[in-house]
Design a protein around this motif. Structure first.
Motif, PDB file in Angstrom:
ATOM      1  N   VAL A 271      17.887  -9.359  72.300  1.00  0.00           N
ATOM      2  CA  VAL A 271      18.537 -10.578  72.791  1.00  0.00           C
ATOM      3  C   VAL A 271      19.934 -10.726  72.195  1.00  0.00           C
ATOM      4  O   VAL A 271      20.265 -10.094  71.196  1.00  0.00           O
ATOM      5  CB  VAL A 271      17.689 -11.839  72.472  1.00  0.00           C
ATOM      6  N   ASN A 272      20.710 -11.579  72.851  1.00  0.00           N
ATOM      7  CA  ASN A 272      22.084 -11.866  72.384  1.00  0.00           C
ATOM      8  C   ASN A 272      22.931 -10.607  72.234  1.00  0.00           C
ATOM      9  O   ASN A 272      23.695 -10.456  71.275  1.00  0.00           O
ATOM     10  CB  ASN A 272      22.054 -12.669  71.080  1.00  0.00           C
ATOM     11  N   ALA A 273      22.751  -9.696  73.198  1.00  0.00           N
ATOM     12  CA  ALA A 273      23.571  -8.484  73.221  1.00  0.00           C
ATOM     13  C   ALA A 273      24.849  -8.764  74.001  1.00  0.00           C
ATOM     14  O   ALA A 273      24.900  -9.651  74.854  1.00  0.00           O
ATOM     15  CB  ALA A 273      22.800  -7.342  73.876  1.00  0.00           C
ATOM     16  N   ALA A 274      25.873  -7.973  73.711  1.00  0.00           N
ATOM     17  CA  ALA A 274      27.153  -8.156  74.399  1.00  0.00           C
ATOM     18  C   ALA A 274      27.052  -7.731  75.862  1.00  0.00           C
ATOM     19  O   ALA A 274      27.778  -8.224  76.711  1.00  0.00           O
ATOM     20  CB  ALA A 274      28.238  -7.362  73.681  1.00  0.00           C
ATOM     21  N   GLY A 311      21.035   0.727  63.842  1.00  0.00           N
ATOM     22  CA  GLY A 311      22.264   1.255  63.235  1.00  0.00           C
ATOM     23  C   GLY A 311      22.733   2.571  63.817  1.00  0.00           C
ATOM     24  O   GLY A 311      23.878   2.970  63.606  1.00  0.00           O
ATOM     25  N   THR A 312      21.846   3.263  64.549  1.00  0.00           N
ATOM     26  CA  THR A 312      22.251   4.545  65.133  1.00  0.00           C
ATOM     27  C   THR A 312      22.894   4.373  66.497  1.00  0.00           C
ATOM     28  O   THR A 312      23.328   5.353  67.105  1.00  0.00           O
ATOM     29  CB  THR A 312      21.034   5.479  65.305  1.00  0.00           C
ATOM     30  N   THR A 313      22.963   3.156  67.015  1.00  0.00           N
ATOM     31  CA  THR A 313      23.475   2.942  68.370  1.00  0.00           C
ATOM     32  C   THR A 313      24.963   2.609  68.357  1.00  0.00           C
ATOM     33  O   THR A 313      25.549   2.352  67.304  1.00  0.00           O
ATOM     34  CB  THR A 313      22.736   1.779  69.063  1.00  0.00           C
ATOM     35  N   SER A 314      25.539   2.594  69.546  1.00  0.00           N
ATOM     36  CA  SER A 314      26.954   2.238  69.686  1.00  0.00           C
ATOM     37  C   SER A 314      27.118   0.801  70.165  1.00  0.00           C
ATOM     38  O   SER A 314      28.217   0.380  70.519  1.00  0.00           O
ATOM     39  CB  SER A 314      27.627   3.198  70.672  1.00  0.00           C
ATOM     40  N   ALA A 315      26.037   0.039  70.176  1.00  0.00           N
ATOM     41  CA  ALA A 315      26.097  -1.340  70.667  1.00  0.00           C
ATOM     42  C   ALA A 315      26.978  -2.213  69.776  1.00  0.00           C
ATOM     43  O   ALA A 315      27.164  -1.922  68.599  1.00  0.00           O
ATOM     44  CB  ALA A 315      24.683  -1.928  70.717  1.00  0.00           C
ATOM     45  N   ALA A 316      27.491  -3.286  70.373  1.00  0.00           N
ATOM     46  CA  ALA A 316      28.295  -4.224  69.591  1.00  0.00           C
ATOM     47  C   ALA A 316      27.388  -5.058  68.702  1.00  0.00           C
ATOM     48  O   ALA A 316      26.465  -5.722  69.192  1.00  0.00           O
ATOM     49  CB  ALA A 316      29.086  -5.133  70.531  1.00  0.00           C
ATOM     50  N   PHE A 317      27.615  -5.031  67.395  1.00  0.00           N
ATOM     51  CA  PHE A 317      26.903  -5.903  66.451  1.00  0.00           C
ATOM     52  C   PHE A 317      27.523  -5.731  65.074  1.00  0.00           C
ATOM     53  O   PHE A 317      28.189  -4.728  64.801  1.00  0.00           O
ATOM     54  CB  PHE A 317      25.404  -5.585  66.386  1.00  0.00           C
ATOM     55  N   GLU A 318      27.302  -6.710  64.219  1.00  0.00           N
ATOM     56  CA  GLU A 318      27.664  -6.597  62.809  1.00  0.00           C
ATOM     57  C   GLU A 318      26.372  -6.479  62.018  1.00  0.00           C
ATOM     58  O   GLU A 318      25.475  -7.315  62.175  1.00  0.00           O
ATOM     59  CB  GLU A 318      28.444  -7.840  62.345  1.00  0.00           C
ATOM     60  N   PRO A 319      26.259  -5.469  61.142  1.00  0.00           N
ATOM     61  CA  PRO A 319      25.001  -5.272  60.406  1.00  0.00           C
ATOM     62  C   PRO A 319      24.522  -6.522  59.670  1.00  0.00           C
ATOM     63  O   PRO A 319      23.315  -6.771  59.614  1.00  0.00           O
ATOM     64  CB  PRO A 319      25.349  -4.151  59.427  1.00  0.00           C
ATOM     65  N   ALA A 355      14.827  -8.223  68.625  1.00  0.00           N
ATOM     66  CA  ALA A 355      16.033  -7.842  67.887  1.00  0.00           C
ATOM     67  C   ALA A 355      17.186  -8.681  68.408  1.00  0.00           C
ATOM     68  O   ALA A 355      17.554  -8.583  69.582  1.00  0.00           O
ATOM     69  CB  ALA A 355      16.321  -6.360  68.071  1.00  0.00           C
ATOM     70  N   ASP A 356      17.746  -9.497  67.530  1.00  0.00           N
ATOM     71  CA  ASP A 356      18.841 -10.396  67.890  1.00  0.00           C
ATOM     72  C   ASP A 356      20.146  -9.785  67.392  1.00  0.00           C
ATOM     73  O   ASP A 356      20.371  -9.685  66.186  1.00  0.00           O
ATOM     74  CB  ASP A 356      18.574 -11.761  67.236  1.00  0.00           C
ATOM     75  N   LEU A 357      20.992  -9.345  68.343  1.00  0.00           N
ATOM     76  CA  LEU A 357      22.238  -8.672  67.960  1.00  0.00           C
ATOM     77  C   LEU A 357      23.371  -9.656  67.638  1.00  0.00           C
ATOM     78  O   LEU A 357      24.411  -9.252  67.117  1.00  0.00           O
ATOM     79  CB  LEU A 357      22.691  -7.714  69.060  1.00  0.00           C
ATOM     80  N   ALA A 358      23.173 -10.921  67.968  1.00  0.00           N
ATOM     81  CA  ALA A 358      24.188 -11.950  67.681  1.00  0.00           C
ATOM     82  C   ALA A 358      25.573 -11.534  68.162  1.00  0.00           C
ATOM     83  O   ALA A 358      26.575 -11.716  67.459  1.00  0.00           O
ATOM     84  CB  ALA A 358      24.213 -12.266  66.181  1.00  0.00           C
ATOM     85  N   ALA A 359      25.609 -10.960  69.375  1.00  0.00           N
ATOM     86  CA  ALA A 359      26.889 -10.427  69.853  1.00  0.00           C
ATOM     87  C   ALA A 359      27.192 -10.841  71.289  1.00  0.00           C
ATOM     88  O   ALA A 359      28.195 -10.409  71.858  1.00  0.00           O
ATOM     89  CB  ALA A 359      26.890  -8.903  69.738  1.00  0.00           C
ATOM     90  N   GLY A 360      26.325 -11.660  71.895  1.00  0.00           N
ATOM     91  CA  GLY A 360      26.562 -12.028  73.284  1.00  0.00           C
ATOM     92  C   GLY A 360      25.368 -12.754  73.864  1.00  0.00           C
ATOM     93  O   GLY A 360      24.596 -13.384  73.124  1.00  0.00           O
ATOM     94  N   ALA A 361      25.205 -12.645  75.183  1.00  0.00           N
ATOM     95  CA  ALA A 361      24.167 -13.431  75.849  1.00  0.00           C
ATOM     96  C   ALA A 361      23.241 -12.586  76.708  1.00  0.00           C
ATOM     97  O   ALA A 361      22.395 -13.107  77.421  1.00  0.00           O
ATOM     98  CB  ALA A 361      24.822 -14.504  76.715  1.00  0.00           C
ATOM     99  N   GLU A 362      23.365 -11.271  76.636  1.00  0.00           N
ATOM    100  CA  GLU A 362      22.544 -10.400  77.487  1.00  0.00           C
ATOM    101  C   GLU A 362      21.268  -9.982  76.760  1.00  0.00           C
ATOM    102  O   GLU A 362      21.189 -10.032  75.529  1.00  0.00           O
ATOM    103  CB  GLU A 362      23.344  -9.169  77.894  1.00  0.00           C
ATOM    104  N   SER A 363      20.277  -9.548  77.555  1.00  0.00           N
ATOM    105  CA  SER A 363      19.014  -9.143  76.944  1.00  0.00           C
ATOM    106  C   SER A 363      18.323  -8.081  77.786  1.00  0.00           C
ATOM    107  O   SER A 363      18.705  -7.829  78.929  1.00  0.00           O
ATOM    108  CB  SER A 363      18.094 -10.357  76.783  1.00  0.00           C
ATOM    109  N   ALA A 364      17.324  -7.450  77.222  1.00  0.00           N
ATOM    110  CA  ALA A 364      16.502  -6.477  77.947  1.00  0.00           C
ATOM    111  C   ALA A 364      15.191  -6.313  77.211  1.00  0.00           C
ATOM    112  O   ALA A 364      15.107  -6.521  75.996  1.00  0.00           O
ATOM    113  CB  ALA A 364      17.220  -5.129  78.048  1.00  0.00           C
ATOM    114  N   VAL A 365      14.171  -5.955  77.981  1.00  0.00           N
ATOM    115  CA  VAL A 365      12.849  -5.698  77.397  1.00  0.00           C
ATOM    116  C   VAL A 365      12.485  -4.239  77.625  1.00  0.00           C
ATOM    117  O   VAL A 365      12.595  -3.723  78.740  1.00  0.00           O
ATOM    118  CB  VAL A 365      11.773  -6.603  78.039  1.00  0.00           C
ATOM    119  N   ILE A 366      12.061  -3.565  76.576  1.00  0.00           N
ATOM    120  CA  ILE A 366      11.565  -2.192  76.643  1.00  0.00           C
ATOM    121  C   ILE A 366      10.127  -2.213  76.125  1.00  0.00           C
ATOM    122  O   ILE A 366       9.840  -2.870  75.119  1.00  0.00           O
ATOM    123  CB  ILE A 366      12.404  -1.251  75.744  1.00  0.00           C
TER     124      ILE A 366
END
Lengths: 384, 384
Positions: A271-274, A311-319, A355-366
């Motif tokens: 959740v909260n992905a860019a 941490g291995t991804t290229s997604a937008a987030f701050e650790p 997993a909350d990336l705190a970087a936006g408003a998009e989401s997905a379920v796997i």
């Protein structure tokens, strides 16, 4: 109800002797019209089985009058002779069904890679299946496509005067793009192939493409949608697309629930992905982390392994802004220790990771599974 | 021989009580000069442990006079307080060693993610370790950094009047970029930090970066190279780089040989690739395929799973030109069935997979392990 829930379809499932153990191994699904529109989605693996290469060609025409499916052999990595076998199978189906052409017969196979199919048994099986075609044959067809599946999988959604139904097989080698699966969906709605294609691609993108039992992409994945138009109803595209998505979602969930050796079904929501792409990338990275999958198996809410996967991804987030919940307990806040991990109850089969990336408003379920000793046992002995 | 094989270094390994079981858990390596040049390579995981963030800063100066390492806790995902702990550890080392500055003390930690270190025990342990520093302490230091390692790992290469030695720990969470490892290399060659950096990056690129036990990238990976110049010899850069590579290769091979739960070491060589990047991408895809890893565990030469792994990559190849050998038997030729799979003898621990892309002249070797029930058991119980 399966593939014969919708009007205009007959099906059969028989034991052709392709499997040594005598279990059902050949299914036939026939679209009796009046319309024979179709769409298909196939594996994105560049090493494609012969039936995938064949059926991709068939579906380019937007028409499929029948689908023949076998378990007991994938007919993958079998060279030009394997492709001839697929072609001969389609020809046989066209021959035994009056008024059909081989170019409109889709073929799907599943089982071991790298072995030729026993064509004498398979072609004789096609004759037998054609003789047993029935408006009630959907269940038997679903049973005949099982490999290591412990149960057969079917689903149905009702529209306003029309129906979408389907069957699926798949229990391992499940990974996006697509999972190792054969899926046939049928509908009696009156939808042209373009409408089927749009609905099917939208549905698979958020269902089958988002289950990942073991990160292994198959050579044979095939999802077909056939429309007979027998209801005489032209549905609204949105309602139709939603029905297709519902059936796909139901079947995808059944695949995860029956994954080889699994003891847990893991729902990973990012959740909260860019962007949605970021959310999917992070979700898949978590889904494929063997150490985390082992931890979940051990009912250990090991959020550190979730963070190391993110941490291995290229997604937008701050650790230091990442938050992770396991079964709704926020065990990680701001990239560090959060609520007490002892509050997490993991006794049940379904485990939810947020997993909350705190970087936006998009989401997905796997959806994923745990990694177990049973998975190792099943897959170290499969072909021996 | 480890980190004290080269002249100018002292080391110690002690039990500070960080581990509950009383095993050694704290190591100290000191460079007594005359030179104190250093270089480092760290995890590419974006979620970095506090000691990684700290040591990256230290190494930017090209100087490190000491390295303090602990097992029993990774100090990862521990927030600002965890970073303060790392800082305090470096300050303590500087305090107990005459004439050292905290800004030249590298820190490395390994163990569970998400728990604070017991700083009272750790700081007392630093004092004890400093008191026990010895020119023969390399072995004890190597023992003190073990986590689930079954054996400690050391290696030495001799140059012309100089020596490169080192120690490593790592048994799981091994994946390129880097594996979950702590490695300290020392040399008495007189090499400035730029020369160390060049040699170290070249060495890790083809050694530690090409082992992959489980596809899981760590938050703590650290590889350090310290030069004392105590031999008084300025080596040729090529010879020095080769010695560093030899030690890294030896240690990397030991990591794979001791991977958690593994019963096979798998050497994957990708040949005739269009580029080295292609070869590495294909090698890693094969290395991470859980189904193949299970098959190897079951001594099943399942080349179909190799092909399906190759098919997921973006490397240049034609599916019908792929060849695969397992233990030198070409079981797949031209993307289809090759030599009799029954000819493959897989009884021994080392298994060799050769993937021929028939697309060029480049190659790469990746080392991996099989996937076993023991791996699942070790990693489902690790933190509980």
């Amino acid at each position: 109800m399966s593939v014969t829930a919708a009007k205009g379809f007959t099906a059969a499932g028989i034991a052709a002797g392709i499997k040594d153990n005598g279990n059902p191994d050949l299914a036939l699904v026939v679209n009796n019209g009046p319309r024979q529109a179709a769409a298909g989605v196939f594996t994105s693996n560049r090493v494609k089985a012969a039936p995938v290469v064949w059926s991709e060609q068939v579906l380019k025409g937007g028409t499929a009058s029948a689908v023949v499916l076998n378990s007991g052999g994938a007919n993958a990595c079998t060279g030009p002779l394997g492709f001839q076998d697929t072609h001969a199978t389609a020809e046989k189906v066209a021959e035994v069904l009056d008024g059909h052409s081989a170019g409109e017969v889709a073929v799907a196979s599943t089982g071991l890679i790298g072995i030729r199919l026993p064509m004498d048994k398979l072609l004789a099986g096609v004759e037998q299946a054609a003789a047993e075609l029935s408006e009630h044959g959907g269940e038997k067809a679903a049973i005949a496509i099982k490999t290591t599946d412990s149960v057969h999988k079917t689903a149905v959604a009702q529209g306003d005067g029309w129906t979408v139904g389907g069957m699926a097989k798949g229990a391992g080698m499940l990974a996006p793009g697509l999972a190792t699966m054969l899926v046939v969906l049928t509908t009696d709605a009156d939808v042209p192939s373009a409408g089927l294609d749009t609905a099917l691609r939208a549905a698979t993108r958020t269902t089958f493409d988002r289950v990942d039992s073991d990160g292994c992409m198959s050579t044979n994945d095939t999802v077909l949608l056939l429309a007979s138009g027998a209801s005489g109803v032209v549905p609204e595209q949105d309602a139709f697309a939603e029905a297709v998505r519902t059936v796909c979602d139901d079947l995808a969930r059944q695949l995860i629930g029956d994954a080889e050796g699994a003891s847990k079904d893991i729902r990973i929501e990012v959740v909260n992905a860019a962007s949605e792409d970021d959310a999917v990338e992070v979700g898949r990275s978590i889904a494929r982390n063997n150490l985390l999958k082992c931890a979940i198996h051990g009912e250990d809410p090991n959020w550190g392994r979730v963070l190391s996967a993110i941490g291995t991804t290229s997604a937008a987030f701050e650790p230091d802004q990442l938050n992770v919940a396991i079964n709704d307990v926020w065990v990680c806040k701001n990239g560090s220790v959060g609520e007490d991990r002892d509050l997490v109850d993991m006794r049940y089969r379904e485990v939810r990771i947020t997993a909350d990336l705190a970087a936006g408003a998009e989401s997905a379920v796997i959806w994923a599974n745990d990694l177990t000793a049973d998975y190792v046992h099943e897959n170290s002995a499969y072909s021996s």
